[in-house]
Design an enzyme around this catalytic site. Structure first.
Site, PDB file in Angstrom:
ATOM      1  N   GLY A 172       0.820  -1.204   0.000  1.00  0.00           N
ATOM      2  CA  GLY A 172       0.000   0.000   0.000  1.00  0.00           C
ATOM      3  C   GLY A 172       0.854   1.254   0.000  1.00  0.00           C
ATOM      4  O   GLY A 172       1.784   1.388   0.793  1.00  0.00           O
ATOM      5  N   ARG A 305     -39.219  -1.592   5.236  1.00  0.00           N
ATOM      6  CA  ARG A 305     -39.548  -2.326   4.010  1.00  0.00           C
ATOM      7  C   ARG A 305     -40.646  -3.350   4.303  1.00  0.00           C
ATOM      8  O   ARG A 305     -40.550  -4.109   5.268  1.00  0.00           O
ATOM      9  CB  ARG A 305     -38.304  -3.032   3.477  1.00  0.00           C
ATOM     10  CG  ARG A 305     -38.548  -3.995   2.337  1.00  0.00           C
ATOM     11  CD  ARG A 305     -38.919  -3.295   1.052  1.00  0.00           C
ATOM     12  NE  ARG A 305     -38.947  -4.228  -0.065  1.00  0.00           N
ATOM     13  CZ  ARG A 305     -39.344  -3.917  -1.292  1.00  0.00           C
ATOM     14  NH1 ARG A 305     -39.732  -2.677  -1.545  1.00  0.00           N
ATOM     15  NH2 ARG A 305     -39.345  -4.818  -2.251  1.00  0.00           N
ATOM     16  N   THR A 429      -7.059 -11.652   4.855  1.00  0.00           N
ATOM     17  CA  THR A 429      -5.699 -12.115   4.562  1.00  0.00           C
ATOM     18  C   THR A 429      -4.614 -11.080   4.810  1.00  0.00           C
ATOM     19  O   THR A 429      -3.450 -11.456   4.949  1.00  0.00           O
ATOM     20  CB  THR A 429      -5.582 -12.606   3.095  1.00  0.00           C
ATOM     21  OG1 THR A 429      -6.095 -11.605   2.207  1.00  0.00           O
ATOM     22  CG2 THR A 429      -6.361 -13.888   2.904  1.00  0.00           C
ATOM     23  N   GLU A 431      -2.497  -8.302   7.068  1.00  0.00           N
ATOM     24  CA  GLU A 431      -2.082  -8.347   8.477  1.00  0.00           C
ATOM     25  C   GLU A 431      -2.161  -9.777   9.010  1.00  0.00           C
ATOM     26  O   GLU A 431      -2.406  -9.997  10.195  1.00  0.00           O
ATOM     27  CB  GLU A 431      -2.932  -7.403   9.335  1.00  0.00           C
ATOM     28  CG  GLU A 431      -2.494  -5.951   9.256  1.00  0.00           C
ATOM     29  CD  GLU A 431      -1.100  -5.705   9.817  1.00  0.00           C
ATOM     30  OE1 GLU A 431      -0.754  -6.290  10.854  1.00  0.00           O
ATOM     31  OE2 GLU A 431      -0.348  -4.940   9.202  1.00  0.00           O
TER      32      GLU A 431
END
Length: 660
Positions: A172, A305, A429, A431
């Protein structure tokens, strides 16, 4: 009727003030959800939001006060969790910058690194990334292939990617923004390798161009988290100063002499990884926030709903009045509360064991834990591993259930559920792969953490189990005769908390003993230790799961007992009972097969779960409002009046026709 403010106070926990500050600060328009953006636009949007987070002080919470931080580890984790109610790309990106990258510099570096880098990391003047995972090694970090070889003549490390499988992958921040990377590599001096250490390696210059010897590639399209720039890194003869070694646990002198306050290489490696546990704790909390958002949307929608008419009723029945709908959502809601209270305890422990101002600025020797502190640290790591695994799996399952509970409306991006599902999928998945993490939990239960365990491979680990586990089992068995307690409580009310706790504790003890017997075969002459361990992995994972389920019930029970408001306590007691009985119901085959319950009592468990769902149905909206998610963060029309308005218009139309 329980008071919402009192319920929220219990849910928010010790760091409620952090949650309140986050609710206020993140209401600002610049922190709104991204909407429909392409990957490049989404990345830019997240980068701008990250800069705003730095301005409002989010980035400083977990760093030492002497470098401009707030010195509050727990607050930093809770603040990260709060980002999980919004754009999960922003949450992950902030975790990379200030949790993984900054956290590694803080935890593995010493004063020279802290003074030079931490202020710029907090302000985002120095964007970075955390380069651990390789294409060929994700979970097996101890055998990474990237090397950092010391050159004593130049007093530099030479960082090298020796082959394609050693490239850093899924990193990242690497594809677009990072200028400096914490790179995990095998430290080599002379002809000796000293194991994996962390190094600061520049990857881009101030103009955003790759540094000499560094190759960068975008990972390409992903299922979710499109605002996070995941990339790949290769290093070819990249030279960095000797001082760029993060040297809290190992150092290299100018002449190439290696030294460490921890002589045992395995123990040194696991001690280093243990200091980075904050990331795993944060992922569990972030998964919880995403789960709470999904439940808030689905339960609010289910409140209004309507579908199908009941005999004698003019209007159709609301979805949440159907038992099937209650069954789909309310046990998940109960488990979400259980996970929240367990997370609270985990963060408190983390805050105690790894205070932001607790890393000594001088020398590493003073920072080494004593035996008791080390044992507590290992227990923290195991607890974090177990909760992260269970919380992220729970997020995946619950968000999917919420999507289905909202029908076609739940499949629309405007109602957030598809994106929540896509963004959280990878949590199972990263860490740590959940199945690998549960093996860590089981290892702790079987043997306790001992210094030599860090050196053991799969073969040695099994033999160590075989030699040592019986002592552990005997100690746990002699502490309390659970079978006698269960017999005494065998006819107790199913809602009896003592019976529920004893049942889960007995199950855990039995699974532990059974696994120990299976692993003992590894010590027999001619036994294939790896085959024994591999053949018992289903048992290993089961042990970890039942352990975490017990921990959740204990944490929930403690939270209920700590409630000062009687109405809130009564409500949460019922929610806790639903968690306990739905957990027992999910494993009725085991309890029946092992003689812990009669068939008649097992049937009554299912009946009691149904009854609790009906009892809690009137409080369902209150319970999700207890999460404290601001309306502008929820940002899902079906949960914020669109469906209610449509129903009202439909009813007005029907009334007009009936009136003639």
């Amino acid at each position: 009727m329980a008071d919402l403010a009192q319920l929220r106070r219990v849910f928010d926990g010790h760091w409620g003030w952090v949650r309140d500050e986050a609710r206020e600060a993140l209401r600002r328009p610049e922190f709104g959800l991204a909407g429909v953006l392409g990957p490049d636009e989404h990345r830019q949007h997240v980068r701008e939001q990250l800069q705003q987070l730095a301005k409002v002080g989010h980035s400083r919470l977990g760093f030492p006060t002497r470098y401009g931080g707030a010195g509050d580890t727990g607050a930093s984790v809770v603040s990260f969790e709060m980002l999980g109610y919004g754009d999960l790309s922003l949450m992950v990106k902030s975790g990379v910058q200030w949790g993984l990258f900054g956290g590694a510099v803080q935890a593995l570096g010493t004063e020279r690194h802290h003074e030079r880098y931490l202020p710029a990391i907090m302000s985002l003047d120095l964007p970075g990334c955390f380069a651990m995972t390789e294409t060929g090694h994700g979970s097996d970090v101890q055998h990474l292939r990237t090397t950092a070889t010391y050159d004593p003549h130049a007093q530099e490390f030479v960082v090298e990617t020796p082959h394609e499988s050693a490239r850093k992958d899924y990193i990242g921040g690497a594809a677009r923004d990072a200028r400096l990377a914490v790179v995990f590599a095998q430290l080599v001096t002379g002809d000796e390798t000293h194991g994996v250490h962390a190094f600061l390696v520049p990857v881009r210059d101030h103009d955003g161009q790759p540094c000499p010897g560094v190759r960068i590639e975008d990972c390409g399209g992903k299922a979710g988290l499109s605002g996070v720039d995941n990339g790949r890194l290769w290093f070819s003869g990249v030279r960095i100063p000797r001082e760029n070694l993060l040297n809290r646990y190992g150092d290299v002198a100018a002449d190439g002499t290696y030294s460490s306050p921890i002589e045992n290489a395995g123990r040194r490696f696991f001690t280093m990884l243990g200091t980075l546990v904050r990331g795993r704790v944060s992922v569990a909390g972030g998964a919880g926030s995403a789960t709470q958002t999904a439940l808030s949307i689905a339960i609010r929608y289910g409140q209004v709903r309507r579908q199908f008419s009941a005999p004698g009723q003019e209007r159709e029945v609301t979805l949440l009045d159907y038992l099937t709908h209650q069954r789909a959502l309310l046990p998940a809601l109960a488990k979400t509360y259980a996970l929240r209270f367990a997370q609270e305890g985990l963060v408190r422990t983390l805050d105690e064991l790894q205070p932001a101002d607790g890393v000594p600025p001088h020398g590493v020797e003073k920072s080494l834990p004593d035996d008791e502190g080390e044992r507590a640290q290992r227990e923290l790591e195991a607890r974090a591993a177990g909760l992260k695994a269970v919380a992220t799996w729970h997020a995946s399952a619950t968000i999917q259930a919420c999507r289905e509970a909202c029908g076609g409306a739940g499949y629309l991006t405007e109602n957030r559920l598809p994106q929540l599902r896509a963004d959280t999928d990878v949590f199972t998945t990263f860490e740590g792969d959940n199945r690998v993490l549960l093996q860590l939990v089981a290892k702790g239960l079987l043997t306790g953490y001992r210094d030599q365990l860090g050196d053991l491979d799969a073969f040695g680990m099994v033999k160590f189990y075989a030699d040592q586990v019986w002592e552990v089992v005997a100690e746990r068995t002699s502490a309390r005769n659970l079978v006698d307690r269960l017999r005494r409580l065998g006819e107790a009310d199913l809602r009896n908390r003592e019976w529920q706790l004893a049942l889960l504790e007995d199950r855990e003890k039995h699974v532990l003993e059974g696994l120990a017997k299976r692993l003992r075969a590894a010590g027999e002459p001619g036994a294939d230790a790896f085959a024994v361990f591999n053949g018992a992995q289903d048992h290993v994972l089961r042990l970890a799961r039942v352990h975490v389920e017990r921990i959740l019930l204990e944490a929930f029970t403690a939270a209920v007992e700590g409630c000062e408001d009687a109405d809130v306590r009564a409500l949460l007691d019922r929610v806790c009972t639903l968690y306990a009985l739905s957990t027992i119901e999910a494993d009725l085959a085991w309890f029946l097969g092992h003689g812990r319950m009669t068939a008649g009592r097992a049937k009554r468990v299912t009946g009691e779960v149904n009854a609790l769902c009906r009892e809690l149905r009137p409080d369902a909206a209150l319970l999700v409002d207890g999460f404290g998610i601001p309306e502008d963060w929820l940002d899902a029309p079906i949960a914020q009046g669109a469906e209610a308005t449509r129903q009202d218009e439909q009813q007005a139309h029907d009334d007009a026709i009936a009136a003639g």
